[in-house]
Design a protein around this motif. Sequence first.
Motif, PDB file in Angstrom:
ATOM      1  N   MET A 177       0.844  -1.173   0.000  1.00  0.00           N
ATOM      2  CA  MET A 177       0.000   0.000   0.000  1.00  0.00           C
ATOM      3  C   MET A 177       0.886   1.230   0.000  1.00  0.00           C
ATOM      4  O   MET A 177       1.073   1.899   0.997  1.00  0.00           O
ATOM      5  CB  MET A 177      -0.911   0.000   1.230  1.00  0.00           C
ATOM      6  N   ALA A 178       1.532   1.481  -1.135  1.00  0.00           N
ATOM      7  CA  ALA A 178       2.510   2.540  -1.247  1.00  0.00           C
ATOM      8  C   ALA A 178       1.867   3.889  -1.006  1.00  0.00           C
ATOM      9  O   ALA A 178       0.720   4.140  -1.333  1.00  0.00           O
ATOM     10  CB  ALA A 178       3.158   2.494  -2.628  1.00  0.00           C
ATOM     11  N   ASP A 179       2.659   4.798  -0.428  1.00  0.00           N
ATOM     12  CA  ASP A 179       2.254   6.180  -0.191  1.00  0.00           C
ATOM     13  C   ASP A 179       1.052   6.290   0.740  1.00  0.00           C
ATOM     14  O   ASP A 179       0.342   7.284   0.724  1.00  0.00           O
ATOM     15  CB  ASP A 179       1.943   6.903  -1.505  1.00  0.00           C
ATOM     16  N   SER A 180       0.791   5.270   1.534  1.00  0.00           N
ATOM     17  CA  SER A 180      -0.338   5.319   2.457  1.00  0.00           C
ATOM     18  C   SER A 180       0.178   5.465   3.874  1.00  0.00           C
ATOM     19  O   SER A 180       1.146   4.816   4.261  1.00  0.00           O
ATOM     20  CB  SER A 180      -1.173   4.037   2.361  1.00  0.00           C
ATOM     21  N   LYS A 181      -0.469   6.330   4.640  1.00  0.00           N
ATOM     22  CA  LYS A 181      -0.103   6.499   6.042  1.00  0.00           C
ATOM     23  C   LYS A 181      -1.243   5.917   6.857  1.00  0.00           C
ATOM     24  O   LYS A 181      -2.237   6.580   7.105  1.00  0.00           O
ATOM     25  CB  LYS A 181       0.092   7.977   6.354  1.00  0.00           C
ATOM     26  N   LEU A 182      -1.090   4.654   7.241  1.00  0.00           N
ATOM     27  CA  LEU A 182      -2.220   3.942   7.847  1.00  0.00           C
ATOM     28  C   LEU A 182      -2.153   3.889   9.360  1.00  0.00           C
ATOM     29  O   LEU A 182      -3.024   3.315   9.981  1.00  0.00           O
ATOM     30  CB  LEU A 182      -2.280   2.513   7.297  1.00  0.00           C
TER      31      LEU A 182
ATOM     32  N   GLN B 269       2.969  -7.102  -0.654  1.00  0.00           N
ATOM     33  CA  GLN B 269       3.118  -5.674  -0.426  1.00  0.00           C
ATOM     34  C   GLN B 269       2.984  -5.357   1.059  1.00  0.00           C
ATOM     35  O   GLN B 269       3.740  -4.541   1.604  1.00  0.00           O
ATOM     36  CB  GLN B 269       2.065  -4.913  -1.228  1.00  0.00           C
ATOM     37  N   MET B 270       2.035  -6.009   1.738  1.00  0.00           N
ATOM     38  CA  MET B 270       1.860  -5.779   3.170  1.00  0.00           C
ATOM     39  C   MET B 270       3.079  -6.237   3.953  1.00  0.00           C
ATOM     40  O   MET B 270       3.567  -5.535   4.859  1.00  0.00           O
ATOM     41  CB  MET B 270       0.611  -6.509   3.675  1.00  0.00           C
TER      42      MET B 270
END
Length: 289
Positions: free
Chosen positions: A1-6, A88-89
């Motif tokens: 989940m690129a570019d995600s701030k989770l 990806q995770m």
Amino acid sequence: MADSKLLVPELNETETMGAETARFQELLLQASKEIQQAQTNRPESTQIQPQPGFCIKTNSSQGKVFINICHSPSIPPPADMTEDELLQMLEEDQAAFRIPMSLGEAHAELDAKGQGCTAYDVAVNSDFYRRMQNSDFLRELVITIAREGLEDKYSLQLNPEWRILKNRPFLGSISQQNIRSKQRPRIQELGNLYTADSPRPEEGPEKPHLNIWLEAPDLLLAEIDLPKLDGAQGLSLEIGENHLVMGGSQQLYHLDAYIPLRIKSDESRAAFHRNRRLMVAMPLLSAPS
């Protein structure tokens, strides 16, 4: 989940609790009482008989070690994700993906040469096991997690090198195991959990549907429906000690919910699933009384 701030560890300000969040608190406490009542009236564990799958051979300083990878429909499955999503995770946070498994006790056995050895039974969900059979990646992931789980649970040091036994699905005998009974009283859909400064749906981003429940006395799970999103790119998620704030990609969604339980924000995890839902696991500092 690129570019995600989770996940952001803390929030900067504390909001007061309104009438809706007071109702939420009442629901959570009621669910906690249901869990405690269920634990009183029902056994804490259920006995299962895992079915054989395959056996791997490794060793420790004490000698040969065999791990019987088994399966049972009573074990809950992991999150339904494609291998690409899972890869990806794992690249971003290996702790974000869990494979539920039951780790059995050590039992003494004899190997093919009649020499003493130690065997362990590790059970996963049956449907997931069948999927794993067609994927070298999932199979190696399960073996790695099982090996590390046994090391942590029994203070072992296992050789990271292993091999799968041919034509031998298990070594010795597979014993029955006790697993925790499923205790998951789901809390009803939450109402409009907006603070005074949060935008209403008619004023801006949509408030997504939120379900939240106590998975265990010390673990809170949340499920946020995001049907307009194909992935987590652009999502932001802030988890404080008692607050959850989510901002949606392209300002489509906004959620601001007060949670009247003390959360371990630094240990919380979130994952976006292909069914367009964001799952959030929030360990609690202490179980509700």
